[in-house]
Design a protein around this motif. Structure first.
Motif, PDB file in Angstrom:
ATOM      1  N   GLU A 184      -1.740   7.919   1.958  1.00 33.05           N
ATOM      2  CA  GLU A 184      -2.155   8.560   0.921  1.00 33.05           C
ATOM      3  C   GLU A 184      -2.055  10.043   0.906  1.00 33.05           C
ATOM      4  O   GLU A 184      -1.588  10.867  -0.101  1.00 33.05           O
ATOM      5  CB  GLU A 184      -3.733   8.385   0.412  1.00 33.05           C
ATOM      6  CG  GLU A 184      -4.221   7.077   0.087  1.00 33.05           C
ATOM      7  CD  GLU A 184      -3.567   6.607  -1.113  1.00 33.05           C
ATOM      8  OE1 GLU A 184      -3.227   7.666  -1.968  1.00 33.05           O
ATOM      9  OE2 GLU A 184      -3.647   5.309  -1.658  1.00 33.05           O
ATOM     10  N   SER A 196       7.519  16.175 -10.927  1.00 31.57           N
ATOM     11  CA  SER A 196       7.018  14.665 -10.719  1.00 31.57           C
ATOM     12  C   SER A 196       7.369  13.827 -11.833  1.00 31.57           C
ATOM     13  O   SER A 196       7.477  14.224 -12.825  1.00 31.57           O
ATOM     14  CB  SER A 196       5.327  14.627 -10.338  1.00 31.57           C
ATOM     15  OG  SER A 196       4.827  14.729 -11.491  1.00 31.57           O
ATOM     16  N   PHE A 219       6.749   1.714  -5.752  1.00 26.28           N
ATOM     17  CA  PHE A 219       6.839   1.188  -4.502  1.00 26.28           C
ATOM     18  C   PHE A 219       7.935  -0.168  -4.204  1.00 26.28           C
ATOM     19  O   PHE A 219       8.601  -0.148  -3.586  1.00 26.28           O
ATOM     20  CB  PHE A 219       5.763   1.064  -3.677  1.00 26.28           C
ATOM     21  CG  PHE A 219       5.777   0.564  -2.198  1.00 26.28           C
ATOM     22  CD1 PHE A 219       6.271   1.333  -1.195  1.00 26.28           C
ATOM     23  CD2 PHE A 219       5.815  -0.911  -1.911  1.00 26.28           C
ATOM     24  CE1 PHE A 219       6.161   0.848   0.279  1.00 26.28           C
ATOM     25  CE2 PHE A 219       5.800  -1.373  -0.747  1.00 26.28           C
ATOM     26  CZ  PHE A 219       6.181  -0.430   0.547  1.00 26.28           C
ATOM     27  N   VAL A 259       4.908  11.654  -7.328  1.00 21.59           N
ATOM     28  CA  VAL A 259       4.868  10.437  -8.458  1.00 21.59           C
ATOM     29  C   VAL A 259       3.851  11.093  -9.548  1.00 21.59           C
ATOM     30  O   VAL A 259       4.357  11.254 -10.896  1.00 21.59           O
ATOM     31  CB  VAL A 259       4.415   9.073  -8.075  1.00 21.59           C
ATOM     32  CG1 VAL A 259       4.152   8.040  -9.127  1.00 21.59           C
ATOM     33  CG2 VAL A 259       5.138   8.837  -6.857  1.00 21.59           C
ATOM     34  N   ASN A 260       2.631  11.171  -9.185  1.00 20.73           N
ATOM     35  CA  ASN A 260       1.441  11.683 -10.362  1.00 20.73           C
ATOM     36  C   ASN A 260       1.268  13.051  -9.933  1.00 20.73           C
ATOM     37  O   ASN A 260       0.055  13.582 -10.524  1.00 20.73           O
ATOM     38  CB  ASN A 260       0.253  10.658 -10.500  1.00 20.73           C
ATOM     39  CG  ASN A 260       0.865   9.448 -11.041  1.00 20.73           C
ATOM     40  OD1 ASN A 260       1.797   9.122 -11.910  1.00 20.73           O
ATOM     41  ND2 ASN A 260       0.428   8.194 -10.438  1.00 20.73           N
ATOM     42  N   GLY A 284       1.395  10.959  -4.357  1.00 19.67           N
ATOM     43  CA  GLY A 284       2.922  10.495  -4.424  1.00 19.67           C
ATOM     44  C   GLY A 284       2.905   9.312  -3.708  1.00 19.67           C
ATOM     45  O   GLY A 284       2.016   8.530  -3.377  1.00 19.67           O
ATOM     46  N   LEU A 285       4.343   9.032  -3.143  1.00 25.62           N
ATOM     47  CA  LEU A 285       4.570   8.013  -2.364  1.00 25.62           C
ATOM     48  C   LEU A 285       5.068   8.660  -0.913  1.00 25.62           C
ATOM     49  O   LEU A 285       6.350   9.519  -1.186  1.00 25.62           O
ATOM     50  CB  LEU A 285       5.699   7.169  -2.800  1.00 25.62           C
ATOM     51  CG  LEU A 285       5.159   5.923  -3.890  1.00 25.62           C
ATOM     52  CD1 LEU A 285       6.372   5.093  -4.246  1.00 25.62           C
ATOM     53  CD2 LEU A 285       4.124   4.998  -3.438  1.00 25.62           C
ATOM     54  N   ASN A 299       2.482   3.855 -12.120  1.00 20.01           N
ATOM     55  CA  ASN A 299       1.715   2.901 -11.028  1.00 20.01           C
ATOM     56  C   ASN A 299       2.594   3.041  -9.894  1.00 20.01           C
ATOM     57  O   ASN A 299       3.711   2.647  -9.732  1.00 20.01           O
ATOM     58  CB  ASN A 299       1.757   1.417 -11.720  1.00 20.01           C
ATOM     59  CG  ASN A 299       1.203   0.475 -11.001  1.00 20.01           C
ATOM     60  OD1 ASN A 299       1.628   0.466  -9.472  1.00 20.01           O
ATOM     61  ND2 ASN A 299       0.301  -0.159 -11.312  1.00 20.01           N
ATOM     62  N   ARG A 300       1.870   3.611  -8.893  1.00 21.67           N
ATOM     63  CA  ARG A 300       2.550   3.748  -7.585  1.00 21.67           C
ATOM     64  C   ARG A 300       2.999   2.651  -7.147  1.00 21.67           C
ATOM     65  O   ARG A 300       3.939   2.483  -6.249  1.00 21.67           O
ATOM     66  CB  ARG A 300       1.736   4.735  -6.771  1.00 21.67           C
ATOM     67  CG  ARG A 300       1.724   6.078  -7.207  1.00 21.67           C
ATOM     68  CD  ARG A 300       1.122   7.248  -6.024  1.00 21.67           C
ATOM     69  NE  ARG A 300      -0.577   6.600  -5.945  1.00 21.67           N
ATOM     70  CZ  ARG A 300      -1.219   6.775  -4.909  1.00 21.67           C
ATOM     71  NH1 ARG A 300      -0.697   7.345  -4.073  1.00 21.67           N
ATOM     72  NH2 ARG A 300      -2.584   6.293  -4.919  1.00 21.67           N
ATOM     73  N   GLU A 301       2.015   1.573  -6.999  1.00 19.57           N
ATOM     74  CA  GLU A 301       2.426   0.214  -6.364  1.00 19.57           C
ATOM     75  C   GLU A 301       3.884  -0.331  -6.860  1.00 19.57           C
ATOM     76  O   GLU A 301       4.641  -0.935  -6.349  1.00 19.57           O
ATOM     77  CB  GLU A 301       1.238  -0.942  -6.315  1.00 19.57           C
ATOM     78  CG  GLU A 301      -0.043  -0.304  -5.662  1.00 19.57           C
ATOM     79  CD  GLU A 301      -0.746   0.439  -6.712  1.00 19.57           C
ATOM     80  OE1 GLU A 301      -0.760   0.325  -7.848  1.00 19.57           O
ATOM     81  OE2 GLU A 301      -1.617   1.429  -6.194  1.00 19.57           O
TER      82      GLU A 301
END
Ligand code: BT5
Length: 265
Positions: A54, A168, A183, A153-154, A74-75, A178-180
């Protein structure tokens, strides 16, 4: 993602369409650097393991630079790879990963992400992603490769020192991403490019790479040791090197060092 580690791993794995990449995921609420964590676990974990955090308290860029990795925005992840190829065939992994990540971001967000040679992903003239690949070779054999990928990302705000050059996906798209799901798209796309690369390291990705490379055709400044020179980025060689044409018509091969593209940070 939330505070429950097992739930977060399920969120990252549910619907993941890969064969070997990210089948083993280590999720950490906080870590110094996911690249460092992969190095610590490399000998006991399989090819394709992903460490994702995280936040990173000591996120690394190239040449000892800092990678800003604030909590939950982020990722920040690193992939452990143990490819069966010779050390002298690994050089282009950087370009391969940059291309894979760029393609996945384009597909998932519809944004016009491009590559700044060798492997930054940019939107407009700002950076959304940096990649740091570190290879460990022993007895002329690759022990393992760590590919670290950082994507804003966000993120809504950046520190003063990078404000002018960082953006970003949410700033560019105007919505929360949506980060997942992002990913999973990245893992799926990267696996295809990595499979191709590891089964035939000399099979070029150059057409696809060139089509998305924002550096080509632009005026660039190259720093080499204590000197700098200007020219135009004209092509990328099969070796992954950038060819820069000087005002007097001669060309220089640029394989490393810093390249500043005029008009991009
Ligand atoms: C890179 O270095 O772009 C490689 C970054 C790799 C980060 C990932 S995150 C997961 C894994 N674990 C790690 O510890 N690292 C990897 P470089 O080309 O040297 O760019 C670094 C420069 O980018 C810095 O000097 C800043 O100017 C700028 N920068 C720092 N943080 C940034 C951010 N979040 N977004 C955009 N630019 C940033």
């Amino acid at each position: 993602m939330n505070n429950n580690i097992d739930e977060n791993i399920s969120l990252l794995k549910d619907g993941l369409k890969t064969k070997w990449l990210a089948k083993n995921i280590i999720y950490l609420p906080t870590v110094d650097s996911t690249n460092q964590e992969v190095k610590r676990i490399a000998s006991t974990h399989p090819h394709g393991t992903v460490v994702i955090a995280e936040q990173q308290t000591a996120g690394k860029g190239r040449l000892g630079r800092v990678w800003s990795s604030p909590n939950g925005t982020g990722l920040w992840l690193s992939i452990l790879l143990k490819p069966e190829i010779a050390p002298n065939q690994i050089a282009n992994i950087t370009l391969v990963c940059g291309l894979g990540v760029c393609k996945a971001i384009r597909k998932h967000t519809g944004l016009n992400a491009l590559i700044k040679w060798p492997n930054d992903v940019i939107i407009g003239n700002k950076k959304i992603c940096g990649i740091l690949t570190e290879t460990t070779v022993e007895a002329n054999r690759i022990s393992y490769v760590v590919t670290g990928i950082g994507i804003n990302v966000n993120t809504t705000e950046f520190d003063n020192d990078i404000k002018h050059k960082a953006t970003s996906l949410s700033i560019e798209s105007g919505s929360v991403i949506n980060r997942e799901n992002l990913f999973k798209e990245i893992m799926f796309t990267l696996e295809k490019y990595l499979d191709n690369y590891f089964s035939n390291p000399n099979d070029g990705i150059y057409e696809e790479y060139t089509a998305l490379c924002a550096t080509l055709g632009r005026e660039v400044t190259v720093s080499r040791g204590n000197s700098t020179f200007n020219g135009k980025a004209v092509t990328i060689e099969a070796t992954g090197d950038l060819i820069v044409e000087l005002a007097n018509g001669t060309t220089e091969i640029v394989s490393s060092g810093e390249v500043t593209v005029q008009g991009i940070y």
